[in-house]
Write a protein that holds these residues in place. Structure first.
Motif, short mmCIF file in Angstrom:
data_model
loop_
_atom_site.label_atom_id
_atom_site.label_comp_id
_atom_site.label_asym_id
_atom_site.label_seq_id
_atom_site.Cartn_x
_atom_site.Cartn_y
_atom_site.Cartn_z
N ARG A 50 18.24 3.58 -15.48
CA ARG A 50 18.47 2.69 -16.62
C ARG A 50 17.70 1.39 -16.48
O ARG A 50 17.16 0.86 -17.45
CB ARG A 50 19.96 2.37 -16.73
N ALA A 51 17.67 0.85 -15.24
CA ALA A 51 17.07 -0.47 -15.05
C ALA A 51 15.55 -0.40 -14.91
O ALA A 51 14.87 -1.39 -15.15
CB ALA A 51 17.68 -1.15 -13.82
N GLY A 52 15.02 0.75 -14.52
CA GLY A 52 13.58 0.90 -14.38
C GLY A 52 12.99 0.22 -13.16
O GLY A 52 11.81 -0.11 -13.12
N THR A 53 13.83 0.01 -12.15
CA THR A 53 13.35 -0.66 -10.94
C THR A 53 12.33 0.20 -10.20
O THR A 53 12.42 1.43 -10.19
CB THR A 53 14.52 -0.97 -9.99
N LEU A 54 11.37 -0.46 -9.58
CA LEU A 54 10.42 0.20 -8.68
C LEU A 54 10.67 -0.39 -7.31
O LEU A 54 10.31 -1.54 -7.05
CB LEU A 54 8.98 -0.05 -9.12
N LEU A 55 11.30 0.38 -6.43
CA LEU A 55 11.84 -0.18 -5.19
C LEU A 55 10.95 0.05 -3.98
O LEU A 55 10.37 1.12 -3.81
CB LEU A 55 13.21 0.44 -4.89
N VAL A 97 3.40 4.83 -7.01
CA VAL A 97 4.78 5.15 -7.40
C VAL A 97 5.13 6.58 -7.02
O VAL A 97 4.37 7.51 -7.27
CB VAL A 97 4.97 4.94 -8.93
N LYS A 98 6.29 6.72 -6.39
CA LYS A 98 6.76 8.03 -5.98
C LYS A 98 8.11 8.30 -6.65
O LYS A 98 9.02 7.48 -6.57
CB LYS A 98 6.93 8.01 -4.47
N GLU A 99 8.20 9.43 -7.31
CA GLU A 99 9.46 9.79 -7.99
C GLU A 99 10.49 10.18 -6.94
O GLU A 99 10.18 10.85 -5.97
CB GLU A 99 9.23 10.97 -8.93
N ILE A 104 13.49 -4.18 -2.45
CA ILE A 104 12.82 -5.12 -3.32
C ILE A 104 12.46 -4.44 -4.63
O ILE A 104 11.87 -3.36 -4.63
CB ILE A 104 11.51 -5.63 -2.65
N ASN A 105 12.80 -5.06 -5.75
CA ASN A 105 12.31 -4.57 -7.03
C ASN A 105 10.91 -5.14 -7.21
O ASN A 105 10.74 -6.31 -7.57
CB ASN A 105 13.24 -5.01 -8.15
N THR A 106 9.90 -4.31 -6.94
CA THR A 106 8.53 -4.82 -6.92
C THR A 106 8.08 -5.34 -8.29
O THR A 106 7.12 -6.09 -8.38
CB THR A 106 7.54 -3.73 -6.44
N GLN A 112 0.84 -1.20 0.00
CA GLN A 112 0.00 0.00 0.00
C GLN A 112 0.88 1.25 0.00
O GLN A 112 0.48 2.30 -0.48
CB GLN A 112 -0.89 0.06 1.26
N GLY A 113 2.05 1.10 0.58
CA GLY A 113 2.96 2.24 0.70
C GLY A 113 3.60 2.57 -0.63
O GLY A 113 3.47 1.83 -1.60
N PRO A 114 4.28 3.71 -0.68
CA PRO A 114 4.88 4.13 -1.94
C PRO A 114 6.05 3.25 -2.37
O PRO A 114 6.77 2.72 -1.53
CB PRO A 114 5.36 5.55 -1.66
N VAL A 115 6.19 3.05 -3.66
CA VAL A 115 7.39 2.42 -4.21
C VAL A 115 8.16 3.51 -4.95
O VAL A 115 7.57 4.43 -5.50
CB VAL A 115 7.06 1.24 -5.15
N ILE A 116 9.47 3.36 -4.91
CA ILE A 116 10.34 4.44 -5.36
C ILE A 116 10.78 4.24 -6.81
O ILE A 116 11.36 3.22 -7.17
CB ILE A 116 11.60 4.53 -4.47
#
Ligand SMILES: [Zn+2]
Length: 119
Positions: A38-43, A111-113, A96-98, A25-29
C-alpha cells in the motif's frame, strides 16, 4: 562489492531527519505485503549502528501488525514512513525507505521484488 555512503533523509514535513550509512548498489526490496504494497516503500536494511536519527523522535508514531517484530514508524504530522526499526538476526536493524533519501534517484536503484503478501 559493498560501497557504504552517508546519505541523509527524512519525512516530508522535515520533523523527522536522519543520517544513514548505506550501500545503494545492493538491492532494495519492493515488498507486496499489506503494509509495503500500500505504501510503496522501497526498503534497504542496515544495522542500527549505521543509522542516526537527528531529529523527530517525538514526532514518530509506532505502528505494529502481524508478528509485532517491526516498528513501522511514521511522522504524526505528515504521515510519511521514512524508516522502520526491527530486530534482524544480527541484532537491531533499521529498514530505510530509500524513497525518503534526499539525493537518491529511485529509478536507478536495483529493485528486487519480495513476496511478503503470503507471510
Ligand atoms: Zn513529517
Amino acid at each position: 562489492m559493498s560501497e557504504l555512503k552517508t546519505h541523509s533523509g527524512g519525512c516530508q514535513c522535515g520533523k523527522v531527519r536522519y543520517e544513514v550509512q548505506i550501500d545503494l548498489q545492493g538491492p532494495v526490496i519492493s515488498c507486496n505485503c499489506s503494509m509495503c504494497g500500500r505504501a510503496g516503500t522501497l526498503l534497504a536494511f542496515v544495522p542500527a549502528a549505521q543509522f542516526k536519527l537527528l531529529s523527530g523522535e517525538d514526532a514518530l508514531t509506532d505502528y505494529q501488525f502481524n508478528k509485532h517484530v517491526i516498528h513501522h514508524l511514521f511522522c504524526r504530522v505528515c504521515g510519511i514512513k521514512s524508516f522502520a526499526r526491527g530486530a534482524g538476526k544480527d541484532g537491531p536493524t533499521v529498514a530505510i525507505n530509500t524513497r525518503c533519501l534526499d539525493d537518491v534517484d529511485v529509478k536507478k536503484l536495483n529493485v528486487k521484488e519480495f513476496e511478503g503478501r503470503s507471510r
